[in-house]
Design an enzyme around this catalytic site. Structure first.
Site, short mmCIF file in Angstrom:
data_model
loop_
_atom_site.label_atom_id
_atom_site.label_comp_id
_atom_site.label_asym_id
_atom_site.label_seq_id
_atom_site.Cartn_x
_atom_site.Cartn_y
_atom_site.Cartn_z
N TYR A 279 2.19 -0.03 -1.94
CA TYR A 279 2.89 1.09 -2.51
C TYR A 279 3.23 0.60 -4.18
O TYR A 279 3.65 -0.46 -3.96
CB TYR A 279 3.72 1.67 -1.88
CG TYR A 279 3.65 2.37 -0.69
CD1 TYR A 279 2.63 3.47 -0.46
CD2 TYR A 279 3.72 1.71 0.58
CE1 TYR A 279 2.30 3.98 0.81
CE2 TYR A 279 3.13 2.08 1.77
CZ TYR A 279 2.50 3.37 2.05
OH TYR A 279 2.02 3.67 3.09
N ASP A 280 3.20 1.40 -5.07
CA ASP A 280 3.71 1.20 -6.20
C ASP A 280 4.87 2.10 -6.59
O ASP A 280 5.86 1.59 -7.59
CB ASP A 280 2.60 1.56 -7.48
CG ASP A 280 1.34 0.38 -7.21
OD1 ASP A 280 1.54 -0.42 -6.84
OD2 ASP A 280 0.40 1.17 -7.66
N TYR A 281 5.17 3.26 -5.89
CA TYR A 281 6.41 3.88 -6.05
C TYR A 281 7.09 4.05 -5.04
O TYR A 281 6.68 4.51 -3.99
CB TYR A 281 5.87 5.37 -6.47
CG TYR A 281 4.89 5.36 -7.69
CD1 TYR A 281 5.63 5.33 -9.15
CD2 TYR A 281 3.47 5.09 -7.87
CE1 TYR A 281 4.72 5.37 -10.28
CE2 TYR A 281 2.78 5.14 -8.90
CZ TYR A 281 3.30 5.13 -10.08
OH TYR A 281 2.64 5.21 -11.24
#
Lengths: 306, 306
Positions: free
Chosen positions: A18-20
């Protein structure tokens, strides 16, 4: 079935995926004024890895600036205003961008300073809200109170949220605006959480106060701006094109199934439920596949500790 | 189709046909503190002809004694306590006779003195209600207020009605009792009128205040004691065997279709709508046969004037 986060290997995979990271605040980062374990370290670790962190809250009594103060006070530093999305801000944005209420119109507020501040920042004048004239008589009410008859003709929308300082006068004036002009003034709710958890007790939530004026007027809110409504998610996505393009790069972290987890799921994100708020492990394990969170953990700080 | 009372012949027939005349008060006898035309004369005429007159009201802020004072003050003399049925009295009778709550149990009251007085007359102790400790802080609320945690273990029922002195503390303590013991304490509503008409305006009614704690607790009242519920009608019939035996000897007179007229109709009585309250002639004429009142008149005083 939800996967429980119990070891370092899982955390590493989660951080890769995940990036967010979108966080609910109360019950996840803190409980009231008590910071939960290893929260600053967890957030710092995410930022160090280049992750985007975003904070969402349905508590409309506070503005984004109030939240920044709270983060600072609790020892969480470096948070900026554009990382915080509250239901008061979401409601002000809704009135501005979706309703496109002209700036020479005013907004009647049943609620507290958080709502007023966000509306003022977007250039709207407010009436009601924290106006001291509304509480001059305290809890006493006289049917011939002059304010009941003096409706402001410039009011173009009614925005209702949580207020701890509720009285019969505020409720009755709100009702007048909702009935006015053949019930045509837009009726907006910051959120409709039925209860407000404080120190292990459930107190009256925004949704229950709004229910009073909804029942009296025979209307339901035209828009609900807090979680799990997607208005706030759409605003977050608009600010983060990478999340917009691929919601599966986002993880919604919260402590409530019916607001936080639904908010993430409806937005196409994966979800992580933490057990520091109002849900229990038994509740999570009993859920059907389509409403179970992707992951759950005893606490958010486990991501740092493991 | 409803018959409009417009001449002496009709009045004579009406007086011949009915022995029991049940009157709603506000909107029929008076508007607020303003007596409507020829009310004392109309009531005196009915009594002179040997008719039984009974007064019913959903306003729970007043007890039957308060109502007797109001009758006197407005110049309607000779009314006795057993001729008055209010929703506060009906609620107290419900708790005593139907719930059979033991007299060593207390009742938590969200409401005003009318409710307390009727419960005290039947031998119950009350908590909440007009207790000055609940309004010491006025409209201000602190989540650590000691009363939130100090629930009275002797409380055996929760009775909610209209209060003009509502605040967040009262609502939140009411919620604690409704959630207590796995939501098992009986939850009684005096009435669920959504609005309270005052001088041509609609203010917040008992039902709208009760909706707050209903929504927050996820419960609906176990019993609703005011009109159009038949609990009050059954109490009236129990006192009047002639009406019990033949409801068609009774005429319910009121100003509201959805409470007064339904109350009479559901009890098997004929009905007379007066246009001195909130309904209009257009509304009446547009009604389907099964919900139309038997008669309507411009005002109750027409019975005397013709």
């Amino acid at each position: 079935m939800s996967l429980k986060i119990t070891n370092k290997q899982q955390v590493t995979e989660l951080l890769d995926q995940y990036d967010y990271f979108i966080f609910d605040c109360d019950g996840v980062l803190w409980l009231g004024d008590h910071l939960l374990p290893h929260i600053p370290e967890t957030l710092q670790m995410l930022k160090d890895k280049g992750k985007t962190v975003i904070f969402v809250t349905n508590n409309s009594t506070k503005s984004r600036n109030d939240y920044l103060h709270k983060f600072e006070k609790l020892g969480i530093s470096g948070i900026t205003k554009d990382e915080v999305f509250g239901s008061s801000y979401a409601s002000a944005v809704y009135i501005d961008k979706i309703l496109q209420l002209p700036k020479d119109k005013k907004v009647w507020v049943l609620g507290e300073a958080g709502i007023e501040q966000e509306l003022h920042e977007l250039g709207y004048k407010t009436v009601g809200g924290t106006d001291p004239k509304l509480v001059e008589d305290g809890v006493k009410f006289k049917p011939d109170h002059p304010l009941i008859d003096k409706l402001d003709p410039e009011v173009g929308a009614v925005l209702c949220g949580l207020t701890f300082n509720v009285n019969y006068l505020k409720l009755s004036i709100t009702l007048q605006y909702l009935l006015q002009e053949n019930k045509s003034l837009p009726f907006i709710a910051t959120n409709i959480d039925s209860t407000f958890p404080v120190k292990g007790k459930l107190l009256i939530g925004a949704g229950s106060i709004i229910e009073t004026v909804a029942f009296a007027s025979g209307r339901q809110p035209d828009a609900i701006c807090g979680k799990p409504n997607q208005a706030m998610m759409n605003a977050i996505k608009a600010d983060n094109p990478g999340l917009q393009a691929n919601p599966k790069k986002g993880l919604m972290v919260g402590d409530r199934l019916n607001t936080d987890m639904k908010f993430g799921r409806d937005g196409g994100l994966d979800t992580l439920l933490v057990l520091t708020g109002i849900e229990t492990e038994e509740n999570v394990l009993a859920l059907a596949q389509d409403v179970a969170p992707t992951y759950y953990a005893n606490k958010l700080g486990d991501l740092y500790e493991f």
